[in-house]
Design a protein around this motif. Structure first.
Motif, PDB file in Angstrom:
ATOM      1  N   LEU A  92       0.844  -1.199   0.000  1.00  0.00           N
ATOM      2  CA  LEU A  92       0.000   0.000   0.000  1.00  0.00           C
ATOM      3  C   LEU A  92       0.874   1.242   0.000  1.00  0.00           C
ATOM      4  N   ASP A  93       1.998   1.149   0.715  1.00  0.00           N
ATOM      5  CA  ASP A  93       3.026   2.189   0.727  1.00  0.00           C
ATOM      6  C   ASP A  93       4.324   1.501   1.122  1.00  0.00           C
ATOM      7  N   ALA A  94       5.396   2.254   1.275  1.00  0.00           N
ATOM      8  CA  ALA A  94       6.712   1.646   1.519  1.00  0.00           C
ATOM      9  C   ALA A  94       6.776   0.816   2.797  1.00  0.00           C
ATOM     10  N   GLN A  95       5.947   1.113   3.792  1.00  0.00           N
ATOM     11  CA  GLN A  95       5.984   0.393   5.059  1.00  0.00           C
ATOM     12  C   GLN A  95       4.789  -0.536   5.293  1.00  0.00           C
ATOM     13  N   THR A  96       3.787  -0.487   4.422  1.00  0.00           N
ATOM     14  CA  THR A  96       2.538  -1.204   4.684  1.00  0.00           C
ATOM     15  C   THR A  96       2.182  -2.141   3.543  1.00  0.00           C
ATOM     16  N   ALA A  97       2.010  -3.412   3.896  1.00  0.00           N
ATOM     17  CA  ALA A  97       1.539  -4.412   2.937  1.00  0.00           C
ATOM     18  C   ALA A  97       0.096  -4.755   3.281  1.00  0.00           C
ATOM     19  N   GLU A  98      -0.638  -5.218   2.290  1.00  0.00           N
ATOM     20  CA  GLU A  98      -2.034  -5.608   2.495  1.00  0.00           C
ATOM     21  C   GLU A  98      -2.235  -7.036   2.019  1.00  0.00           C
ATOM     22  N   LEU A  99      -2.851  -7.851   2.879  1.00  0.00           N
ATOM     23  CA  LEU A  99      -3.210  -9.214   2.501  1.00  0.00           C
ATOM     24  C   LEU A  99      -4.516  -9.195   1.734  1.00  0.00           C
ATOM     25  N   THR A 100      -4.620 -10.090   0.759  1.00  0.00           N
ATOM     26  CA  THR A 100      -5.839 -10.203  -0.024  1.00  0.00           C
ATOM     27  C   THR A 100      -5.934 -11.611  -0.609  1.00  0.00           C
ATOM     28  N   ARG A 101      -7.128 -12.021  -0.959  1.00  0.00           N
ATOM     29  CA  ARG A 101      -7.381 -13.318  -1.605  1.00  0.00           C
ATOM     30  C   ARG A 101      -6.937 -14.493  -0.751  1.00  0.00           C
ATOM     31  N   VAL A 102      -6.944 -14.346   0.569  1.00  0.00           N
ATOM     32  CA  VAL A 102      -6.542 -15.440   1.452  1.00  0.00           C
ATOM     33  C   VAL A 102      -7.682 -16.458   1.466  1.00  0.00           C
ATOM     34  N   TYR A 103      -7.367 -17.668   1.018  1.00  0.00           N
ATOM     35  CA  TYR A 103      -8.399 -18.687   0.819  1.00  0.00           C
ATOM     36  C   TYR A 103      -7.831 -20.076   1.061  1.00  0.00           C
ATOM     37  N   VAL A 104      -8.603 -20.889   1.779  1.00  0.00           N
ATOM     38  CA  VAL A 104      -8.288 -22.308   1.949  1.00  0.00           C
ATOM     39  C   VAL A 104      -9.512 -23.094   1.505  1.00  0.00           C
ATOM     40  N   ASP A 105      -9.307 -24.026   0.599  1.00  0.00           N
ATOM     41  CA  ASP A 105     -10.369 -24.891   0.091  1.00  0.00           C
ATOM     42  C   ASP A 105     -11.066 -25.583   1.272  1.00  0.00           C
ATOM     43  N   ARG A 106     -12.379 -25.691   1.194  1.00  0.00           N
ATOM     44  CA  ARG A 106     -13.159 -26.326   2.272  1.00  0.00           C
ATOM     45  C   ARG A 106     -12.623 -27.703   2.638  1.00  0.00           C
ATOM     46  N   ARG A 107     -12.152 -28.451   1.656  1.00  0.00           N
ATOM     47  CA  ARG A 107     -11.654 -29.812   1.907  1.00  0.00           C
ATOM     48  C   ARG A 107     -10.389 -29.823   2.754  1.00  0.00           C
ATOM     49  N   ALA A 108      -9.726 -28.680   2.866  1.00  0.00           N
ATOM     50  CA  ALA A 108      -8.458 -28.622   3.584  1.00  0.00           C
ATOM     51  C   ALA A 108      -8.514 -27.753   4.833  1.00  0.00           C
ATOM     52  N   ARG A 109      -9.683 -27.256   5.180  1.00  0.00           N
ATOM     53  CA  ARG A 109      -9.780 -26.396   6.366  1.00  0.00           C
ATOM     54  C   ARG A 109      -9.546 -27.217   7.634  1.00  0.00           C
ATOM     55  N   GLY A 110      -8.933 -26.562   8.604  1.00  0.00           N
ATOM     56  CA  GLY A 110      -8.632 -27.228   9.867  1.00  0.00           C
ATOM     57  C   GLY A 110      -7.354 -28.047   9.827  1.00  0.00           C
ATOM     58  N   THR A 111      -6.568 -27.901   8.764  1.00  0.00           N
ATOM     59  CA  THR A 111      -5.333 -28.679   8.639  1.00  0.00           C
ATOM     60  C   THR A 111      -4.078 -27.810   8.748  1.00  0.00           C
ATOM     61  N   GLY A 112      -4.249 -26.528   9.069  1.00  0.00           N
ATOM     62  CA  GLY A 112      -3.101 -25.636   9.224  1.00  0.00           C
ATOM     63  C   GLY A 112      -2.780 -24.796   7.999  1.00  0.00           C
ATOM     64  N   GLY A 113      -3.606 -24.875   6.976  1.00  0.00           N
ATOM     65  CA  GLY A 113      -3.338 -24.122   5.756  1.00  0.00           C
ATOM     66  C   GLY A 113      -3.389 -22.621   5.942  1.00  0.00           C
ATOM     67  N   GLY A 114      -4.337 -22.129   6.725  1.00  0.00           N
ATOM     68  CA  GLY A 114      -4.433 -20.691   6.964  1.00  0.00           C
ATOM     69  C   GLY A 114      -3.190 -20.160   7.651  1.00  0.00           C
ATOM     70  N   ALA A 115      -2.732 -20.881   8.668  1.00  0.00           N
ATOM     71  CA  ALA A 115      -1.515 -20.467   9.374  1.00  0.00           C
ATOM     72  C   ALA A 115      -0.307 -20.516   8.453  1.00  0.00           C
ATOM     73  N   ALA A 116      -0.219 -21.557   7.632  1.00  0.00           N
ATOM     74  CA  ALA A 116       0.894 -21.681   6.693  1.00  0.00           C
ATOM     75  C   ALA A 116       0.895 -20.515   5.699  1.00  0.00           C
ATOM     76  N   LEU A 117      -0.280 -20.167   5.176  1.00  0.00           N
ATOM     77  CA  LEU A 117      -0.378 -19.022   4.267  1.00  0.00           C
ATOM     78  C   LEU A 117       0.088 -17.749   4.945  1.00  0.00           C
ATOM     79  N   LEU A 118      -0.399 -17.494   6.161  1.00  0.00           N
ATOM     80  CA  LEU A 118      -0.035 -16.255   6.851  1.00  0.00           C
ATOM     81  C   LEU A 118       1.466 -16.165   7.080  1.00  0.00           C
ATOM     82  N   ARG A 119       2.106 -17.274   7.489  1.00  0.00           N
ATOM     83  CA  ARG A 119       3.563 -17.239   7.716  1.00  0.00           C
ATOM     84  C   ARG A 119       4.300 -16.808   6.453  1.00  0.00           C
ATOM     85  N   VAL A 120       3.922 -17.384   5.324  1.00  0.00           N
ATOM     86  CA  VAL A 120       4.626 -17.073   4.079  1.00  0.00           C
ATOM     87  C   VAL A 120       4.264 -15.673   3.587  1.00  0.00           C
TER      88      VAL A 120
END
Length: 174
Positions: A92-120
Protein backbone atom coordinates in the motif's frame (compact mmCIF):
# COMPACT_ATOMS: atom_id res chain seq x y z
CA UNK A 1 9.45 -19.88 0.26
CA UNK A 2 7.84 -22.80 2.05
CA UNK A 3 6.40 -23.27 5.48
CA UNK A 4 9.24 -25.64 6.26
CA UNK A 5 12.89 -24.80 6.72
CA UNK A 6 13.64 -26.25 3.30
CA UNK A 7 11.67 -26.76 0.12
CA UNK A 8 10.47 -30.32 -0.21
CA UNK A 9 9.16 -32.00 -3.29
CA UNK A 10 5.66 -33.48 -2.96
CA UNK A 11 7.11 -37.01 -2.98
CA UNK A 12 9.32 -36.25 0.06
CA UNK A 13 6.76 -34.18 2.00
CA UNK A 14 5.23 -36.03 4.95
CA UNK A 15 1.47 -36.71 4.61
CA UNK A 16 -0.63 -33.83 5.91
CA UNK A 17 2.12 -31.28 5.25
CA UNK A 18 1.62 -27.88 3.70
CA UNK A 19 4.07 -26.23 1.34
CA UNK A 20 3.43 -22.62 0.38
CA UNK A 21 5.42 -20.82 -2.27
CA UNK A 22 5.19 -17.88 -4.66
CA UNK A 23 3.45 -18.62 -7.93
CA UNK A 24 2.14 -16.33 -10.66
CA UNK A 25 -1.59 -15.73 -10.18
CA UNK A 26 -2.11 -16.74 -13.81
CA UNK A 27 -1.12 -20.42 -13.48
CA UNK A 28 -3.85 -23.04 -13.74
CA UNK A 29 -3.80 -23.84 -10.01
CA UNK A 30 -3.70 -20.18 -8.98
CA UNK A 31 -6.54 -19.30 -11.33
CA UNK A 32 -8.69 -22.18 -10.08
CA UNK A 33 -8.08 -21.12 -6.47
CA UNK A 34 -8.81 -17.43 -7.18
CA UNK A 35 -12.08 -18.44 -8.87
CA UNK A 36 -13.00 -20.66 -5.90
CA UNK A 37 -12.20 -17.80 -3.52
CA UNK A 38 -14.43 -15.39 -5.41
CA UNK A 39 -17.24 -17.97 -5.74
CA UNK A 40 -17.21 -18.53 -1.99
CA UNK A 41 -17.00 -14.91 -0.81
CA UNK A 42 -19.56 -13.70 -3.38
CA UNK A 43 -21.86 -16.65 -2.72
CA UNK A 44 -21.79 -16.05 1.02
CA UNK A 45 -22.45 -12.35 0.49
CA UNK A 46 -25.31 -12.90 -1.94
CA UNK A 47 -26.53 -16.02 -0.07
CA UNK A 48 -26.68 -18.08 -3.26
CA UNK A 49 -24.53 -19.92 -5.76
CA UNK A 50 -22.71 -17.62 -8.17
CA UNK A 51 -22.52 -18.16 -11.89
CA UNK A 52 -19.36 -18.55 -13.93
CA UNK A 53 -20.18 -15.21 -15.60
CA UNK A 54 -20.41 -13.53 -12.17
CA UNK A 55 -17.04 -15.00 -11.22
CA UNK A 56 -15.56 -13.74 -14.49
CA UNK A 57 -16.95 -10.26 -13.84
CA UNK A 58 -15.77 -10.24 -10.23
CA UNK A 59 -12.23 -11.07 -11.28
CA UNK A 60 -12.37 -8.21 -13.79
CA UNK A 61 -13.80 -5.80 -11.19
CA UNK A 62 -11.13 -6.71 -8.60
CA UNK A 63 -7.96 -7.44 -10.58
CA UNK A 64 -4.91 -9.10 -9.08
CA UNK A 65 -2.44 -6.94 -10.97
CA UNK A 66 -0.59 -5.69 -7.87
CA UNK A 67 0.16 -9.23 -6.67
CA UNK A 68 3.48 -9.63 -8.44
CA UNK A 69 6.95 -8.25 -7.85
CA UNK A 70 7.96 -5.53 -7.28
CA UNK A 71 4.62 -4.43 -5.76
CA UNK A 72 3.42 -7.70 -4.28
CA UNK A 73 3.37 -11.46 -4.36
CA UNK A 74 0.87 -14.27 -4.86
CA UNK A 75 1.34 -17.65 -3.19
CA UNK A 76 -0.22 -21.08 -3.56
CA UNK A 77 -0.44 -23.58 -0.74
CA UNK A 78 -0.32 -27.28 -1.39
CA UNK A 79 -1.49 -29.98 0.98
CA UNK A 80 0.13 -33.30 0.12
CA UNK A 81 0.98 -31.81 -3.28
CA UNK A 82 -2.56 -30.69 -4.16
CA UNK A 83 -3.19 -26.94 -4.59
CA UNK A 84 -5.67 -26.15 -1.80
CA UNK A 85 -4.96 -22.57 -0.70
CA UNK A 86 -3.84 -19.19 -1.96
CA UNK A 87 -3.24 -15.65 -0.88
CA UNK A 88 -1.69 -12.43 -2.00
CA UNK A 89 0.11 -9.45 -0.58
CA UNK A 90 0.57 -6.03 -2.15
CA UNK A 91 2.27 -2.87 -0.97
CA UNK A 92 0.00 0.00 0.00
CA UNK A 93 3.03 2.19 0.73
CA UNK A 94 6.71 1.65 1.52
CA UNK A 95 5.98 0.39 5.06
CA UNK A 96 2.54 -1.20 4.68
CA UNK A 97 1.54 -4.41 2.94
CA UNK A 98 -2.03 -5.61 2.49
CA UNK A 99 -3.21 -9.21 2.50
CA UNK A 100 -5.84 -10.20 -0.02
CA UNK A 101 -7.38 -13.32 -1.61
CA UNK A 102 -6.54 -15.44 1.45
CA UNK A 103 -8.40 -18.69 0.82
CA UNK A 104 -8.29 -22.31 1.95
CA UNK A 105 -10.37 -24.89 0.09
CA UNK A 106 -13.16 -26.33 2.27
CA UNK A 107 -11.65 -29.81 1.91
CA UNK A 108 -8.46 -28.62 3.58
CA UNK A 109 -9.78 -26.40 6.37
CA UNK A 110 -8.63 -27.23 9.87
CA UNK A 111 -5.33 -28.68 8.64
CA UNK A 112 -3.10 -25.64 9.22
CA UNK A 113 -3.34 -24.12 5.76
CA UNK A 114 -4.43 -20.69 6.96
CA UNK A 115 -1.51 -20.47 9.37
CA UNK A 116 0.89 -21.68 6.69
CA UNK A 117 -0.38 -19.02 4.27
CA UNK A 118 -0.03 -16.26 6.85
CA UNK A 119 3.56 -17.24 7.72
CA UNK A 120 4.63 -17.07 4.08
CA UNK A 121 2.61 -13.94 3.25
CA UNK A 122 4.16 -12.17 6.24
CA UNK A 123 7.64 -13.26 5.11
CA UNK A 124 6.88 -12.01 1.60
CA UNK A 125 5.70 -8.72 3.10
CA UNK A 126 8.99 -8.35 4.96
CA UNK A 127 10.89 -9.13 1.74
CA UNK A 128 8.99 -6.27 0.08
CA UNK A 129 10.18 -3.96 2.89
CA UNK A 130 6.92 -3.74 4.83
CA UNK A 131 6.92 -3.10 8.57
CA UNK A 132 3.24 -3.92 9.03
CA UNK A 133 0.52 -5.93 7.33
CA UNK A 134 -3.10 -4.83 7.03
CA UNK A 135 -6.25 -6.39 5.68
CA UNK A 136 -9.96 -5.88 5.53
CA UNK A 137 -12.72 -8.46 5.72
CA UNK A 138 -16.45 -8.81 6.19
CA UNK A 139 -18.53 -9.63 9.26
CA UNK A 140 -19.87 -12.87 7.76
CA UNK A 141 -16.35 -14.25 7.23
CA UNK A 142 -16.07 -15.28 10.87
CA UNK A 143 -13.51 -18.01 10.21
CA UNK A 144 -11.17 -15.49 8.60
CA UNK A 145 -11.55 -13.02 11.44
CA UNK A 146 -10.80 -15.78 13.96
CA UNK A 147 -7.72 -16.87 11.99
CA UNK A 148 -6.31 -13.35 11.93
CA UNK A 149 -6.96 -12.81 15.65
CA UNK A 150 -5.25 -16.14 16.51
CA UNK A 151 -2.17 -15.02 14.61
CA UNK A 152 -1.65 -11.64 16.22
CA UNK A 153 -3.74 -9.36 14.02
CA UNK A 154 -5.58 -6.65 15.94
CA UNK A 155 -8.66 -4.77 14.78
CA UNK A 156 -7.90 -1.19 13.79
CA UNK A 157 -9.93 1.77 12.51
CA UNK A 158 -10.83 1.69 8.83
CA UNK A 159 -7.87 2.39 6.55
CA UNK A 160 -9.87 2.11 3.34
CA UNK A 161 -13.45 2.45 2.15
CA UNK A 162 -13.76 -0.80 0.20
CA UNK A 163 -17.35 -1.68 -0.69
CA UNK A 164 -17.23 -4.94 1.30
CA UNK A 165 -14.87 -3.92 4.11
CA UNK A 166 -16.45 -4.14 7.56
CA UNK A 167 -13.46 -5.09 9.74
CA UNK A 168 -9.85 -3.94 9.42
CA UNK A 169 -6.84 -5.66 10.96
CA UNK A 170 -3.14 -4.93 11.32
CA UNK A 171 -0.08 -6.81 12.51
CA UNK A 172 3.35 -5.31 13.09
CA UNK A 173 6.13 -7.35 11.54
CA UNK A 174 9.19 -7.97 13.69
Amino acid sequence: MTTHSEHRTPSSTPPGSWTVSPEPFTTGDATRLRRAYYAEVAGRYWKREVTEAEIDQGLLDFPDDGLQPPTGQFVVGRLDGAARACGGVRLLDAQTAELTRVYVDRRARGTGGGAALLRVLEAESRALGAERVRLDTRSDLVEARALYARHGYAEIPAYNSGPYAEHWFEKRLR
